[in-house]
Design a protein around this motif. Structure first.
Motif, PDB file in Angstrom:
ATOM      1  N   SER A   1      -6.564  11.343  17.074  1.00  0.00           N
ATOM      2  CA  SER A   1      -5.525   9.983  16.496  1.00  0.00           C
ATOM      3  C   SER A   1      -4.874   8.901  17.507  1.00  0.00           C
TER       4      SER A   1
ATOM      5  N   TYR B   1      -6.357  18.521   4.943  1.00  0.00           N
ATOM      6  CA  TYR B   1      -5.833  17.320   3.961  1.00  0.00           C
ATOM      7  C   TYR B   1      -4.547  16.700   4.789  1.00  0.00           C
TER       8      TYR B   1
ATOM      9  N   GLU C   1      -6.375  14.432   6.852  1.00  0.00           N
ATOM     10  CA  GLU C   1      -6.931  12.646   6.155  1.00  0.00           C
ATOM     11  C   GLU C   1      -5.713  12.560   5.180  1.00  0.00           C
ATOM     12  N   ARG C   2      -4.801  12.274   4.993  1.00  0.00           N
ATOM     13  CA  ARG C   2      -3.835  11.849   3.741  1.00  0.00           C
ATOM     14  C   ARG C   2      -3.386  11.466   4.128  1.00  0.00           C
ATOM     15  N   GLU C   3      -2.496  11.382   5.827  1.00  0.00           N
ATOM     16  CA  GLU C   3      -1.686  11.068   6.215  1.00  0.00           C
ATOM     17  C   GLU C   3      -2.202   9.885   7.268  1.00  0.00           C
ATOM     18  N   VAL C   4      -3.219  10.233   7.993  1.00  0.00           N
ATOM     19  CA  VAL C   4      -4.113   9.751   9.178  1.00  0.00           C
ATOM     20  C   VAL C   4      -5.297   9.267   8.964  1.00  0.00           C
ATOM     21  N   GLY C   5      -5.956   9.984   8.033  1.00  0.00           N
ATOM     22  CA  GLY C   5      -7.509   9.232   7.526  1.00  0.00           C
ATOM     23  C   GLY C   5      -8.702  10.301   7.775  1.00  0.00           C
ATOM     24  N   PRO C   6      -9.585  10.103   6.523  1.00  0.00           N
ATOM     25  CA  PRO C   6     -10.425  11.181   6.307  1.00  0.00           C
ATOM     26  C   PRO C   6     -11.360  11.492   7.816  1.00  0.00           C
ATOM     27  N   ARG C   7     -11.659   9.940   8.842  1.00  0.00           N
ATOM     28  CA  ARG C   7     -12.019   9.947  10.272  1.00  0.00           C
ATOM     29  C   ARG C   7     -11.151  11.402  10.902  1.00  0.00           C
ATOM     30  N   ILE C   8     -10.610  11.030  11.467  1.00  0.00           N
ATOM     31  CA  ILE C   8      -9.593  12.015  12.228  1.00  0.00           C
ATOM     32  C   ILE C   8      -9.457  13.712  11.488  1.00  0.00           C
TER      33      ILE C   8
ATOM     34  N   HIS D   1     -12.003  14.830   9.361  1.00  0.00           N
ATOM     35  CA  HIS D   1     -13.041  15.119   9.939  1.00  0.00           C
ATOM     36  C   HIS D   1     -13.707  15.608  11.250  1.00  0.00           C
TER      37      HIS D   1
END
Length: 229
Positions: A30, A192, A195-202, A204
């Motif tokens: 990120s 998780y 995903e929750r705090e930065v985003g699902p693409r990061i 993944h």
């Protein structure tokens, strides 16, 4: 998001290293949106784990007023006798290699950690997280009464005994409290949280890097209550 991972005498190394690596990789993916450090209640020091004397260094004191995430690991040691409960006064705060997990968890209550965690949980810009027995540290400190949380399956009865709404799930999201179950769930918990705090693409991208797919559905207190099967 800044992450403080707490070390205490007798901690479980995998509870620390698994989420540390996931979150650190998330920071790289990120471009610096996530930073992570190892801390202790006492400040910078060498902290001995409960696994073969493996030692990690805390580089700072836990700061409960710093916005971001605080993560509490569990302990590593003998499982303990059936029915054994944490000894809050064991060794008057002294730690010894080979102590049982209940004793190691109980010893955290003889330090400044409970007061620091209480302050963190009262801070509106702090999310507190825990892996495995870390949930029991919070529960024994009286900080989880009425909250939904998970821990290692062998400790769920203890959660119930402290007034926690124990959930049989790998990861439980209860708002500003996010907990993981058994030891390897630290990987899933870290993914998780990314995903929750930065985003699902990061999340993944890190999942692909580590060749690890998250297991199970993250439990949240939402939607209709299921009827018994």
């Amino acid at each position: 998001m800044h992450v403080q991972i707490v070390l205490f005498d007798g901690f479980d190394p995998l509870d620390v290293i698994a989420p540390y690596e996931v979150l650190y990789a998330g920071g790289t993916a990120s471009a610096g949106a996530v930073s992570v450090e190892l801390v202790s209640a006492e400040g910078p020091r060498e902290v001995v784990s409960g696994t073969g004397g493996l030692t990690l260094r805390a580089t700072a004191a836990l700061d409960p007023g710093r916005a971001g995430l605080i993560l509490v690991p569990g302990a590593s040691g003998r499982v303990g006798e059936p029915g054994e409960v944490p000894d809050h006064d064991a060794g008057a705060g002294r730690w010894q290699q080979g102590a049982s997990i209940p004793v190691l968890l109980g010893l955290t209550l003889t330090t400044e950690l409970p007061a620091l965690l209480k302050a963190a949980m009262e801070h509106p810009e702090v999310t507190v997280s825990a892996v495995c027995g870390g949930s029991l540290v919070l529960a024994m400190a009286g900080l989880l009464e009425g909250r939904h949380a998970t821990t290692h399956h062998m400790g769920r009865d203890m959660l119930d005994a402290t007034g926690v709404r124990a959930v049989s799930a790998r990861v439980v999201d209860d708002g500003d409290l996010v907990t993981g179950a058994g030891v390897t769930s630290g990987l899933d918990l870290g993914l998780y949280l990314l995903e929750r705090e930065v985003g699902p693409r990061i999340a993944h991208a890190v999942e692909e890097l580590f060749a690890h797919e998250r297991r199970g559905t993250v439990w949240r207190h939402r939607g209709p209550e299921p009827v018994p099967f």
